[in-house]
Design an enzyme around this catalytic site. Structure first.
Site, PDB file in Angstrom:
ATOM      1  N   ALA A  58      -3.244   5.210   1.962  1.00 33.76           N
ATOM      2  CA  ALA A  58      -2.261   6.180   2.460  1.00 33.76           C
ATOM      3  C   ALA A  58      -2.903   7.404   3.137  1.00 33.76           C
ATOM      4  O   ALA A  58      -2.592   7.709   4.297  1.00 33.76           O
ATOM      5  CB  ALA A  58      -1.329   6.583   1.326  1.00 33.76           C
ATOM      6  N   ARG A  99       3.312   1.257  10.091  1.00 39.71           N
ATOM      7  CA  ARG A  99       3.514   0.848   8.692  1.00 39.71           C
ATOM      8  C   ARG A  99       4.567   1.781   8.074  1.00 39.71           C
ATOM      9  O   ARG A  99       4.527   2.989   8.304  1.00 39.71           O
ATOM     10  CB  ARG A  99       2.212   0.946   7.872  1.00 39.71           C
ATOM     11  CG  ARG A  99       1.145  -0.054   8.319  1.00 39.71           C
ATOM     12  CD  ARG A  99       0.012  -0.141   7.310  1.00 39.71           C
ATOM     13  NE  ARG A  99       0.360  -0.976   6.170  1.00 39.71           N
ATOM     14  CZ  ARG A  99      -0.404  -1.088   5.074  1.00 39.71           C
ATOM     15  NH1 ARG A  99      -1.529  -0.394   4.973  1.00 39.71           N
ATOM     16  NH2 ARG A  99      -0.047  -1.891   4.080  1.00 39.71           N
ATOM     17  N   GLN A 206      -7.817  -6.134  -1.689  1.00 40.67           N
ATOM     18  CA  GLN A 206      -8.474  -4.825  -1.559  1.00 40.67           C
ATOM     19  C   GLN A 206      -9.357  -4.519  -2.772  1.00 40.67           C
ATOM     20  O   GLN A 206     -10.375  -3.844  -2.651  1.00 40.67           O
ATOM     21  CB  GLN A 206      -7.421  -3.718  -1.404  1.00 40.67           C
ATOM     22  CG  GLN A 206      -6.674  -3.725  -0.083  1.00 40.67           C
ATOM     23  CD  GLN A 206      -5.413  -4.555  -0.135  1.00 40.67           C
ATOM     24  OE1 GLN A 206      -5.284  -5.474  -0.937  1.00 40.67           O
ATOM     25  NE2 GLN A 206      -4.467  -4.236   0.715  1.00 40.67           N
ATOM     26  N   ASP A 247       1.405   5.323  -2.522  1.00 40.12           N
ATOM     27  CA  ASP A 247       1.723   5.406  -1.094  1.00 40.12           C
ATOM     28  C   ASP A 247       2.906   6.313  -0.818  1.00 40.12           C
ATOM     29  O   ASP A 247       3.050   6.852   0.277  1.00 40.12           O
ATOM     30  CB  ASP A 247       1.997   4.006  -0.534  1.00 40.12           C
ATOM     31  CG  ASP A 247       0.690   3.239  -0.423  1.00 40.12           C
ATOM     32  OD1 ASP A 247       0.240   2.692  -1.452  1.00 40.12           O
ATOM     33  OD2 ASP A 247       0.097   3.242   0.674  1.00 40.12           O
TER      34      ASP A 247
HETATM   35  O1  MRU Z   1      -1.898  -1.930   2.020  1.00 43.34           O
HETATM   36  P1  MRU Z   1      -2.916  -0.892   1.675  1.00 43.34           P
HETATM   37  O2  MRU Z   1      -4.266  -1.475   1.413  1.00 43.34           O
HETATM   38  O3  MRU Z   1      -2.950   0.230   2.681  1.00 43.34           O
HETATM   39  O4  MRU Z   1      -2.407  -0.284   0.307  1.00 43.34           O
HETATM   40  C1  MRU Z   1      -3.105   0.791  -0.224  1.00 43.34           C
HETATM   41  C2  MRU Z   1      -2.657   1.203  -1.570  1.00 43.34           C
HETATM   42  O5  MRU Z   1      -1.702   0.707  -2.107  1.00 43.34           O
HETATM   43  C3  MRU Z   1      -3.407   2.355  -2.166  1.00 43.34           C
HETATM   44  O6  MRU Z   1      -3.419   2.270  -3.555  1.00 43.34           O
HETATM   45  C4  MRU Z   1      -2.725   3.663  -1.749  1.00 43.34           C
HETATM   46  O7  MRU Z   1      -2.576   3.728  -0.368  1.00 43.34           O
HETATM   47  C5  MRU Z   1      -3.443   4.849  -2.229  1.00 43.34           C
HETATM   48  S1  MRU Z   1      -4.955   5.139  -1.364  1.00 43.34           S
HETATM   49  C6  MRU Z   1      -5.537   6.554  -2.029  1.00 43.34           C
END
Ligand code: MRU
Length: 359
Positions: A58, A99, A206, A247
């Site tokens: 995020a 997004r 991830q 997010d």
């Molecule tokens: O789809 P992504 O990889 O962007 O999702 C990211 C997450 O869910 C993270 O946990 C969130 O963005 C927090 S990052 C500090």
């Protein structure tokens, strides 16, 4: 010369190009096997980088979008303010549509556009300089917020604890220390040891690709598990706290994070393990009353059917449901750790108090 730890916490995951007309990112889709830097010059390249998760997390997508709209604006060569403001708005909306769930994206772009609005009547060259300062400020502030979150988060665990995390909320997803992983890096810096369990985080992995890579490179004890192994790890008594990122946090404390996070929270409640959400105030959306109002991104079925395999693991025609995020109910959250302190239930009050006098 950076220490082993600093090589992880001081990476340039997103930065402005030297010419200030481009943005340079680490392509997160190629990690951990290759460290590839991409230079983004067109709006389409910037949009795709966010949409395809080349840059993700995020805070990182907010920073990338702020640098992107500035870099684009530098390219236009428009001196007429109304034409500049119109083009800016149109490109901002385009980037914002890449997004839907992480509120940091629209938050950062709105901050950038407010500079343009406040600049009405000024020469465009001056507005451009102000935009440059604003995107740099967004980045600098994120560095400071991650550091403060790490301090508060560290106060919740002690040397030797086991911590389970889901997805990736480390330096790659943010700036410097990260949010959910920040306390672990900071504690390590101070000589503490933790045992971290990283959910692999299906379908885009991830946790496997990024979290276990970041932690292991920093010399932190990390064990990669499949998402469906979290229960046994908790039952074994190996987890003293769960730390996850977010997010978008709604006004009542419901928190959207990577798909599977709410399951971790439900398990943690069953085993009596505290479950903490860590994120900057830029991820808190008080205009969103509760989790039902958080838009959930749906992604391509092929991410489930075949993306990580030499050949598809499922019939090409099989129906898939691929939500990228889920919402953890506020009743399952032990605390929301922000740069301004740790919010506790009732969240409607504690979150609102963070913005008192600055809504
Ligand atoms: O789809 P992504 O990889 O962007 O999702 C990211 C997450 O869910 C993270 O946990 C969130 O963005 C927090 S990052 C500090």
């Amino acid at each position: 010369m950076h220490t082993q730890l600093e090589q992880v916490t001081h990476i340039d995951n997103v930065r402005l190009g030297e010419d200030e007309k481009s943005v340079v990112i680490i392509d997160q889709t190629q990690l951990p096997n290759r460290t590839v830097y991409l230079t983004l010059r067109t709006a389409e390249e910037m949009y795709d980088a966010i949409k395809l998760l080349r840059v993700r997390g995020a805070p990182a997508i907010g920073i990338c979008a702020a640098y992107s709209i500035y870099a684009l604006a530098r390219q236009w060569g428009l001196a007429d303010y109304p034409a500049f403001a119109e083009r800016f708005h149109e490109r901002k909306e385009y980037l914002n549509s890449s997004r839907p769930t992480a509120v940091n994206l629209s938050w950062a772009l709105a901050r950038m556009e407010s500079v343009v609005s406040a600049g009405a009547g000024k020469p465009v060259a001056e507005v451009l300089d102000l935009l440059g300062a604003e995107c740099r400020a967004i980045h600098e502030e994120d560095i400071a917020m991650c550091r403060a979150i790490s301090e508060y988060g560290l106060s919740l665990i002690k040397d030797g604890d086991g911590v389970l995390t889901h997805c990736n909320a480390g330096p790659l997803a943010t700036s410097r220390y990260g949010t959910a992983l920040g306390p672990l890096f900071l504690g390590r810096e101070r000589g503490m040891n933790f045992r971290v369990f990283s959910d692999e985080t299906r379908p885009l992995l991830q946790g496997a690709r990024l979290t276990s890579y970041e932690l292991q490179r920093a010399g932190i004890d990390v064990t990669l598990i499949c998402d469906n192994m979290a229960s046994i790890v908790m039952k074994n008594g190996w987890v003293q706290a769960c730390f996850v990122g977010c997010d978008r946090v709604a006004a009542n404390g419901d928190a959207a994070n990577k798909i599977g996070t709410s399951g971790v929270a439900i398990l943690a409640r069953h085993y009596g393990i505290p479950f903490y959400v860590l994120g900057p105030t830029s991820t808190i959306d008080l205009s969103c009353p509760d989790g039902d109002h958080i838009p959930i991104e749906l992604r391509e079925p092929d991410e489930i059917r075949e993306m990580w395999y030499a050949e598809p693991v499922a019939l090409r025609s099989v129906k898939c449901y691929n939500p990228a995020f889920d919402v953890t109910d506020h009743t399952l959250i032990s605390g929301i750790v922000t740069e301004k302190g740790i919010c506790r239930a009732p969240y409607t009050e504690s979150l609102a108090a963070l913005f008192d006098g600055k809504k």
